[in-house]
Each structure stands twice: as structure tokens, then as C-alpha cells.
Design a protein around this motif. Structure first.
Motif, PDB file in Angstrom:
ATOM      1  N   VAL A 102       0.782  -1.219   0.081  1.00 51.58           N
ATOM      2  CA  VAL A 102       0.011  -0.050   0.054  1.00 51.58           C
ATOM      3  C   VAL A 102       0.891   1.303  -0.027  1.00 51.58           C
ATOM      4  O   VAL A 102       1.855   1.307   0.812  1.00 51.58           O
ATOM      5  N   VAL A 103       0.637   2.256  -0.896  1.00 51.71           N
ATOM      6  CA  VAL A 103       1.586   3.242  -0.991  1.00 51.71           C
ATOM      7  C   VAL A 103       0.592   4.615  -0.583  1.00 51.71           C
ATOM      8  O   VAL A 103      -0.519   4.797  -1.322  1.00 51.71           O
ATOM      9  N   VAL A 104       0.971   5.326   0.249  1.00 53.05           N
ATOM     10  CA  VAL A 104       0.301   6.518   0.789  1.00 53.05           C
ATOM     11  C   VAL A 104       0.973   7.739   0.392  1.00 53.05           C
ATOM     12  O   VAL A 104       2.129   8.024   0.772  1.00 53.05           O
ATOM     13  N   GLU A 105       0.507   8.781  -0.495  1.00 49.37           N
ATOM     14  CA  GLU A 105       1.374   9.917  -0.824  1.00 49.37           C
ATOM     15  C   GLU A 105       0.376  11.005  -0.021  1.00 49.37           C
ATOM     16  O   GLU A 105      -0.792  11.178  -0.217  1.00 49.37           O
ATOM     17  N   SER A 106       1.005  12.003   0.532  1.00 54.52           N
ATOM     18  CA  SER A 106       0.595  13.078   1.080  1.00 54.52           C
ATOM     19  C   SER A 106       1.395  14.185   1.310  1.00 54.52           C
ATOM     20  O   SER A 106       2.662  14.203   1.499  1.00 54.52           O
ATOM     21  N   PRO A 107       0.965  15.416   1.130  1.00 53.20           N
ATOM     22  CA  PRO A 107       1.771  16.786   1.415  1.00 53.20           C
ATOM     23  C   PRO A 107       2.105  16.718   2.849  1.00 53.20           C
ATOM     24  O   PRO A 107       2.992  17.581   3.169  1.00 53.20           O
ATOM     25  N   ALA A 108       1.453  16.145   3.800  1.00 54.74           N
ATOM     26  CA  ALA A 108       2.013  16.063   5.231  1.00 54.74           C
ATOM     27  C   ALA A 108       2.573  14.734   5.460  1.00 54.74           C
ATOM     28  O   ALA A 108       1.963  13.753   4.914  1.00 54.74           O
ATOM     29  N   ALA A 109       3.396  14.707   6.364  1.00 50.78           N
ATOM     30  CA  ALA A 109       4.146  13.499   6.697  1.00 50.78           C
ATOM     31  C   ALA A 109       3.189  12.509   7.167  1.00 50.78           C
ATOM     32  O   ALA A 109       2.448  12.890   8.230  1.00 50.78           O
ATOM     33  N   PRO A 110       2.722  11.311   6.561  1.00 52.63           N
ATOM     34  CA  PRO A 110       1.966  10.481   7.300  1.00 52.63           C
ATOM     35  C   PRO A 110       2.865   9.514   8.277  1.00 52.63           C
ATOM     36  O   PRO A 110       3.760   8.907   7.870  1.00 52.63           O
ATOM     37  N   VAL A 111       2.572   9.573   9.546  1.00 55.17           N
ATOM     38  CA  VAL A 111       3.366   9.134  10.607  1.00 55.17           C
ATOM     39  C   VAL A 111       3.118   7.719  10.898  1.00 55.17           C
ATOM     40  O   VAL A 111       1.770   7.209  11.185  1.00 55.17           O
ATOM     41  N   PRO A 112       3.608   6.686  10.595  1.00 52.24           N
ATOM     42  CA  PRO A 112       3.430   5.178  10.729  1.00 52.24           C
ATOM     43  C   PRO A 112       3.422   4.783  12.186  1.00 52.24           C
ATOM     44  O   PRO A 112       4.207   5.523  12.964  1.00 52.24           O
ATOM     45  N   ASP A 113       2.494   4.124  12.627  1.00 62.09           N
ATOM     46  CA  ASP A 113       2.380   3.870  14.025  1.00 62.09           C
ATOM     47  C   ASP A 113       3.665   2.685  14.240  1.00 62.09           C
ATOM     48  O   ASP A 113       3.504   1.522  13.657  1.00 62.09           O
ATOM     49  N   GLU A 114       4.499   3.189  15.186  1.00 66.07           N
ATOM     50  CA  GLU A 114       5.677   2.413  15.487  1.00 66.07           C
ATOM     51  C   GLU A 114       5.513   1.353  16.692  1.00 66.07           C
ATOM     52  O   GLU A 114       6.422   0.814  17.322  1.00 66.07           O
ATOM     53  N   GLY A 115       4.001   1.051  17.080  1.00 65.05           N
ATOM     54  CA  GLY A 115       3.826   0.351  18.122  1.00 65.05           C
ATOM     55  C   GLY A 115       3.850   0.892  19.532  1.00 65.05           C
ATOM     56  O   GLY A 115       4.119   0.128  20.510  1.00 65.05           O
TER      57      GLY A 115
END
Length: 115
Positions: A102-115
């Protein structure tokens, strides 16, 4: 519930081969630049090296492959792994055996949940 048909398209830009992408969702009032894509990599597939326009989160759903950033070093990826590229960063990705991401492109940083 409404069933929809997703129509993949082959990616050939930047010397890419063996990769198809589909946009599984869009919003009616779009945020400029925001997009979600499902990328299917065949065995031996590659998305050639290019600059990302926006923030890009690349999350592997199944299979395994690799991704590289500005330094060109290929980092192995498997289901559950993700990488985040910054706007303007040179990057590429591929798979020897096949992979879905899955590729998410965004003008704002998509912050992954790192647990």
C-alpha cells in the motif's frame, strides 16, 4: 455496502517493469496530492529510481521485496514492514519473488504507528 471494481494499470515510467497499481479509494473533496495506491509487484518487478513529489509511505502487505532511498542501498522488506520517503527523495523498489504494498502519498508526513 457497495461492491466496486478496481482497475489496475501497469507502471512503465522510470524504467519500471512488472508492477501494476490501483487506486482503491479517493475522496470527493480531495486534499491536493493525497492518494492511496495498491501496488502489485510480479517476480522480478521494479519501480525505477525517481524523485517522490510528496511524502510517501510504502507499506508491504504480503510477499517480500526491497526499497532504496537517496543512498541507493536496498533494504529488504516483508509483510508488516514500511518505509517513509521525504518529498524530493530519490527512491526505488522491487521484488524478486512478488509483493503487494500500500502506497500513501501526502503533502503532510504520514506518521506510521511504530507500536
Amino acid at each position: 455496502m457497495r461492491r466496486v471494481r478496481l482497475s489496475p494499470r501497469e507502471i512503465t515510467a522510470f524504467g519500471s517493469r512488472g508492477v501494476s497499481m490501483v487506486a482503491p479509494a479517493r475522496v470527493l473533496e480531495p486534499v491536493s496530492g493525497f492518494a492511496v495506491h495498491l501496488a502489485t509487484f510480479a517476480a522480478g518487478a521494479v519501480v525505477g529510481r525517481h524523485e517522490t513529489r510528496l511524502w510517501q509511505l510504502f507499506a508491504v502487505v504480503s510477499g517480500e521485496g526491497w526499497a532504496a532511498g537517496a543512498d541507493g542501498v536496498r533494504v529488504p522488506l516483508a509483510a508488516g514492514d514500511a518505509v517513509l520517503w521525504e518529498p524530493g527523495e530519490l527512491h526505488e523498489s522491487g521484488s524478486d519473488a512478488g509483493m503487494v504494498a500500500v502506497v500513501v502519498e501526502s503533502p503532510a508526513a504520514p506518521v506510521p504507528d511504530e507500536g
